[in-house]
Design an enzyme around this catalytic site. Structure first.
Site, PDB file in Angstrom:
ATOM      1  N   CYS A 133       0.829  -1.208   0.000  1.00 11.35           N
ATOM      2  CA  CYS A 133       0.000   0.000   0.000  1.00 11.35           C
ATOM      3  C   CYS A 133       0.862   1.256   0.000  1.00 11.35           C
ATOM      4  CB  CYS A 133      -0.967   0.001   1.177  1.00 11.35           C
ATOM      5  SG  CYS A 133      -0.179  -0.194   2.796  1.00 11.35           S
ATOM      6  N   HIS A 443      -1.275   1.385   7.474  1.00 13.82           N
ATOM      7  CA  HIS A 443      -1.855   1.256   6.138  1.00 13.82           C
ATOM      8  C   HIS A 443      -1.817   2.612   5.454  1.00 13.82           C
ATOM      9  CE1 HIS A 443      -4.224  -0.267   2.851  1.00 13.82           C
ATOM     10  NE2 HIS A 443      -5.174   0.636   3.059  1.00 13.82           N
TER      11      HIS A 443
END
Length: 488
Positions: A133, A443
């Site tokens: 990510c 994230h």
């Protein structure tokens, strides 16, 4: 000899400081502008039609000014003495598109189709390969940088392409394929498998499956693109350092003369699309507190790393370098701060004393001195890195402080040298890479303006949705992409 004549002689001497083996380079460079607006040739195939439509969409985004916050970079390049202003506009032809290197994994997803039932150019998700990510968020922000995307979509990168290092060259060619796949508007998301492999082949840091730092990845990718697209090839030898006498003479020049000389020295060996778009210059000045003698140096930057000036109780987590975050050391309060406080902390005058005293060339002894950083050349696109992560002893920390960031009219007037104070110093936000969570289990996502309206798209790997402008920045903001405004 008059002062003006003496200054002119000094400038000529500094301009001729190239290494004896270096080929002569003009102080002002003239070249075709790969970022200019153009008319496009008629496509010859279905793939070319897709590419041509995508480029037309980029052009529309480039010139549409949505409520003054156009992320598409306002058409012009730098003003002032930057040699890129002497570029000649041409009309390139769209190159035949290549086969997709990225794996198209599915039709347009339902969340992306909520944005447009007919497909959206440049609004495409990216598959996460477990912990990639960080890579996806940076790609989305760079895809939203329209001059860079146009440069790849037009095929201009092929004219500058250097394949001296196959591993680095492969990163650039695979990135070009990612750009083309994402801007065709044919898929809800693509799988940049080959690009990820090219990154792994080139850098051991990004070879495994660990979560990496988006800032470090952005720096690596931009450096790689610069090296493989550098028009200074073969690169001339480095210029020699100034002598002590030349350094003293250099201090007699004004800020603009110093800055221009050092920038010209830099671009004799560095001239790429990354230089054109992202690179600026910092002035670092030491001043003796006894005799007020100064020593000034300049360095080029691609991103500006800003500290977050908060007290210890603003640290949101604390964990050792090899383990999960510890439950203690939680903040008692977490008051938001303004990005201008970060800029003030960056530009704050530092006093060098005690063991850090400076050896003053004029006093010939170590003296207390001040050190001041100022921006001496503003880039077209300013990447701001908020320093949320740090290592203190055996512990790693993350700051979750909410930095208040304007989406339009960020002004840097107070943080630039007097030599550029009259130039446009205002920036508008067009992309943000966000980091959520902790050091050990975070994230990354990205928020990117579409350049055609006031809409912002939120990219969470394969998922794409729209968000209101009020939700673009938060305590998760990590990398900020601003575009410099131009006078009307």
């Amino acid at each position: 000899m008059s002062r003006n004549s003496h200054t002119s002689d000094l400038i000529k001497r500094f301009e001729n400081m190239s290494s004896p083996k270096a080929p002569a380079k003009p102080a002002t460079l003239t070249r075709r502008n790969p970022l200019s607006p153009n008319t496009w040739s008629k496509p010859k195939s279905t793939d070319d039609q897709s590419s041509s439509a995508a480029i037309a969409t980029i052009e529309a985004a480039h010139y549409h000014n949505a409520a003054g916050s156009d992320p598409a970079l306002n058409g012009q390049l730098h003003s002032g003495s930057n040699p890129r202003n002497s570029a000649v506009y041409e009309h390139p032809t769209v190159s035949p598109s290549n086969n997709a290197a990225g794996e198209a994994t599915a039709p347009r997803s339902h969340r992306a189709s909520q944005i447009s039932d007919s497909g959206v150019f440049g609004v495409t998700g990216l598959k996460n390969f477990g912990n990639t990510c960080f890579m996806n968020s940076v790609i989305q922000c760079l895809i939203g940088t329209k001059p860079l995307t146009r440069y790849f979509m037009c095929g201009d990168w092929k004219k500058d392409f250097i394949q001296a290092s196959p591993a680095y060259a492969n990163v650039t060619s695979e990135y070009a394929q990612v750009v083309e796949n994402m801007w065709r508007g044919q898929y809800g998301f693509v799988s940049p498998k080959d690009f990820r492999q090219a990154i792994a082949d080139c850098s051991e840091q990004f070879r495994g499956n660990d979560q990496e730092d988006a800032h470090e990845f952005a720096s690596f990718l931009l450096d790689t693109l610069h090296e493989t697209l550098n028009r200074r090839h073969p690169r001339p030898p480095p210029e020699r350092d100034m002598t002590v006498e030349e350094e003293l003479d250099f201090e007699n020049l004004d800020d603009k003369q110093q800055s221009d000389l050092q920038w010209n020295r830099f671009i004799r060996r560095n001239d790429s699309v990354i230089t054109n778009i992202f690179q600026g210059q910092i002035q670092s000045r030491l001043m003796c507190m006894a005799c007020r003698h100064t020593s000034t140096t300049y360095h080029t930057f691609t991103e500006l790393s800003l500290p977050i000036p908060v007290s210890d109780n603003n640290f949101s987590e604390l964990g050792d370098a090899n383990g999960p975050p510890m439950p203690n050391h939680q903040p008692s309060s977490n008051m938001p701060i303004n990005i201008y406080q970060c800029l003030e902390a960056y530009a704050e005058t530092e006093v060098l004393d005690g063991e850090n005293k400076w050896m003053c060339p004029q006093c010939k002894v170590k003296r207390p001195a001040t050190k001041k950083l100022m921006i001496s050349r503003l880039p077209l696109v300013l990447i701001v890195h908020l320093k949320r992560f740090s290592t203190v002893g055996h512990f790693r920390e993350k700051l979750s402080t909410n930095v208040l960031i304007p989406t339009i009219n960020l002004t840097l007037q107070n943080y630039v040298t007097s030599s550029i104070a009259q130039e446009p110093t205002t920036y508008n936000l067009y992309a943000v890479a966000n980091h959520y969570g902790t050091m050990s289990s975070g994230h990354y996502t990205a928020s990117v303006s579409d350049g055609m309206s006031s809409h912002w798209n939120y990219f969470d790997d394969t998922k794409v949705s729209q968000i209101p402008e009020s939700q673009v920045t938060s305590s998760a903001a990590y990398l900020l992409f601003f575009v410099r405004t131009q006078p009307r």
